[in-house]
Motif scaffolding. Sequence first.
Motif, PDB file in Angstrom:
ATOM      1  N   ASP A   1     -62.145  29.413  41.655  1.00  0.00           N
ATOM      2  CA  ASP A   1     -60.829  29.091  42.194  1.00  0.00           C
ATOM      3  C   ASP A   1     -59.746  29.074  41.129  1.00  0.00           C
ATOM      4  O   ASP A   1     -58.592  29.421  41.404  1.00  0.00           O
ATOM      5  CB  ASP A   1     -60.860  27.769  42.960  1.00  0.00           C
ATOM      6  N   THR A   2     -60.103  28.711  39.906  1.00  0.00           N
ATOM      7  CA  THR A   2     -59.101  28.726  38.833  1.00  0.00           C
ATOM      8  C   THR A   2     -58.622  30.146  38.574  1.00  0.00           C
ATOM      9  O   THR A   2     -57.413  30.408  38.459  1.00  0.00           O
ATOM     10  CB  THR A   2     -59.680  28.127  37.543  1.00  0.00           C
ATOM     11  N   GLN A   3     -59.553  31.090  38.470  1.00  0.00           N
ATOM     12  CA  GLN A   3     -59.187  32.488  38.244  1.00  0.00           C
ATOM     13  C   GLN A   3     -58.312  33.020  39.378  1.00  0.00           C
ATOM     14  O   GLN A   3     -57.312  33.705  39.145  1.00  0.00           O
ATOM     15  CB  GLN A   3     -60.444  33.350  38.099  1.00  0.00           C
ATOM     16  N   CYS A   4     -58.695  32.707  40.621  1.00  0.00           N
ATOM     17  CA  CYS A   4     -57.926  33.202  41.761  1.00  0.00           C
ATOM     18  C   CYS A   4     -56.550  32.543  41.849  1.00  0.00           C
ATOM     19  O   CYS A   4     -55.572  33.197  42.223  1.00  0.00           O
ATOM     20  CB  CYS A   4     -58.708  32.960  43.054  1.00  0.00           C
ATOM     21  N   ALA A   5     -56.480  31.266  41.507  1.00  0.00           N
ATOM     22  CA  ALA A   5     -55.190  30.581  41.526  1.00  0.00           C
ATOM     23  C   ALA A   5     -54.229  31.213  40.532  1.00  0.00           C
ATOM     24  O   ALA A   5     -53.056  31.472  40.842  1.00  0.00           O
ATOM     25  CB  ALA A   5     -55.383  29.101  41.220  1.00  0.00           C
ATOM     26  N   VAL A   6     -54.713  31.490  39.337  1.00  0.00           N
ATOM     27  CA  VAL A   6     -53.877  32.129  38.316  1.00  0.00           C
ATOM     28  C   VAL A   6     -53.490  33.542  38.757  1.00  0.00           C
ATOM     29  O   VAL A   6     -52.331  33.963  38.625  1.00  0.00           O
ATOM     30  CB  VAL A   6     -54.618  32.163  36.968  1.00  0.00           C
ATOM     31  N   TYR A   7     -54.452  34.262  39.315  1.00  0.00           N
ATOM     32  CA  TYR A   7     -54.204  35.644  39.766  1.00  0.00           C
ATOM     33  C   TYR A   7     -53.099  35.696  40.825  1.00  0.00           C
ATOM     34  O   TYR A   7     -52.372  36.689  40.917  1.00  0.00           O
ATOM     35  CB  TYR A   7     -55.499  36.222  40.327  1.00  0.00           C
ATOM     36  N   SER A   8     -52.969  34.617  41.601  1.00  0.00           N
ATOM     37  CA  SER A   8     -52.004  34.621  42.703  1.00  0.00           C
ATOM     38  C   SER A   8     -50.557  34.529  42.243  1.00  0.00           C
ATOM     39  O   SER A   8     -49.647  34.851  43.016  1.00  0.00           O
ATOM     40  CB  SER A   8     -52.306  33.460  43.666  1.00  0.00           C
ATOM     41  N   VAL A   9     -50.317  34.077  41.008  1.00  0.00           N
ATOM     42  CA  VAL A   9     -48.939  33.847  40.570  1.00  0.00           C
ATOM     43  C   VAL A   9     -48.530  34.655  39.342  1.00  0.00           C
ATOM     44  O   VAL A   9     -47.336  34.901  39.139  1.00  0.00           O
ATOM     45  CB  VAL A   9     -48.671  32.350  40.285  1.00  0.00           C
ATOM     46  N   LEU A  10     -49.471  35.039  38.497  1.00  0.00           N
ATOM     47  CA  LEU A  10     -49.096  35.760  37.273  1.00  0.00           C
ATOM     48  C   LEU A  10     -48.633  37.179  37.598  1.00  0.00           C
ATOM     49  O   LEU A  10     -49.311  37.919  38.300  1.00  0.00           O
ATOM     50  CB  LEU A  10     -50.264  35.826  36.296  1.00  0.00           C
ATOM     51  N   SER A  11     -47.485  37.538  37.069  1.00  0.00           N
ATOM     52  CA  SER A  11     -46.984  38.905  37.263  1.00  0.00           C
ATOM     53  C   SER A  11     -46.746  39.620  35.946  1.00  0.00           C
ATOM     54  O   SER A  11     -46.581  40.832  35.921  1.00  0.00           O
ATOM     55  CB  SER A  11     -45.679  38.871  38.084  1.00  0.00           C
TER      56      SER A  11
END
Length: 464
Positions: free
Chosen positions: A247-257
Amino acid sequence: MPGLYFMGIDLGTTSVKISIALNGKQVASVSQPTKADTKSSVGSAGFEQDVAIILSTVQSCMKELSPETLSSVKKICITGQMHGVVLWCSKHLNKFYIQENNAFNVQHTSRLYTWQDQRCSAEFLTSLPKPCSHLPLSTGHGNATLFWLSRYQPDFLTSFDRAGTIMDFLICVLCGLEFPITSNQLAASWGYFDSSTGCWNKEILGQKSFPFHLLPQVLNPGEKAGTLQFDWFSIKKGTPVLVALGDTQCAVYSVLSNPDEAVLNLGTSCQMAFPEFLETVPTFPESSSPVQFFPYFNNQYLAVAASLNGGNVLSQFVSMLQNWIAAFGCVKSKEDIWKTLLESSPKTNKNENPIKIHPTIFGERHAPSQYGKVSGITASNMDLHSVFNALCKGIIENITRMVSPSYLKQKGVKKLLGTGSVIHKNPIIQREVMTQYGDIDVELGRECDSAFGAALFCEATDSS
């Protein structure tokens, strides 16, 4: 047209969320609290959850999505709380889901031992063999919990022949997998996993009669774990399901551009994270370092400072106040207490030395013996709001001690994205983030969403 959408499911510590994405946008979402915590046989040291309640919450979320939306789901990716472990018996696999009722029938499983579990003391951990891994072993890690169970509850273990995260278990049920499959993201979070080779420490674990046969097979993010073995509501049988993710990886993936951004996510716990390429992966961990590197996406690692103390500390404070008030025969809801805390300002004189709180009441993985403390108490700074302000400030100071603004600059980070429910709802926390990380461009208000991140990654893996 069928097969348009990509579904992400997040089995979080306190809630389940489902996100539907298309073309990088969220087109539908639903979330419900799980309320799955249950009493542990080891008392306050144990943090366990009821698996049946978690999966029932998944079903409740699915019912809120329209049949038209579900019938258009092309691929599914499941994420969720890392480190935790659940055990089950494979011979009951075809009984875990009743197709006629479209409902889970979860029996013959253990409880979910979550990442918050504290049963593995420092003394117990030092008695275990040293992992061949760049990540240190901590209490709450899946393989540490399995070691504990094998030593103190060996008869209990004989009831099960499979183990995985709660996400791995759900995938086994949905896809009819006799043997669990996990990703390197989740395997690394369990301990005794060599990220450079992608393998469990089989020889090391075998030295201590560890139940190695329980461990899942490991795949890379984006690989398919299986396909739905039945129609799941309106999602068609045969729909691909990817291997579960952290979930940490996916949470970061959702916002980093952009590559020069970092994420500060403050929810139940607190994480500071940013992607980084590692030319070489260390063989052994720097156990005293607050920053660890977890497998991410596209051969990158995610530098993570994961504090065990975040919104859970504030929740503990509110519960304490509620209990104190009840001791005087009064009743006050948690909602009312929160409203009072967030709407008032401290009465302390600005020129006076403020009270200081180190809020590490749950310890830290890099400093397990470090607990909370309060200093600087005077006769005039113990009013409720001064204490609450000091507690909020202490939470952010704790993460700055783990990852300072200068460290972020050294790593090329130019922008900090503040996310998470605690940052969104708490103006005192917002102020402290802006103040303490003032040397870096700070943007608050982004929505860090593991379910959406899983859906986005699911879409990114689609080649058609």
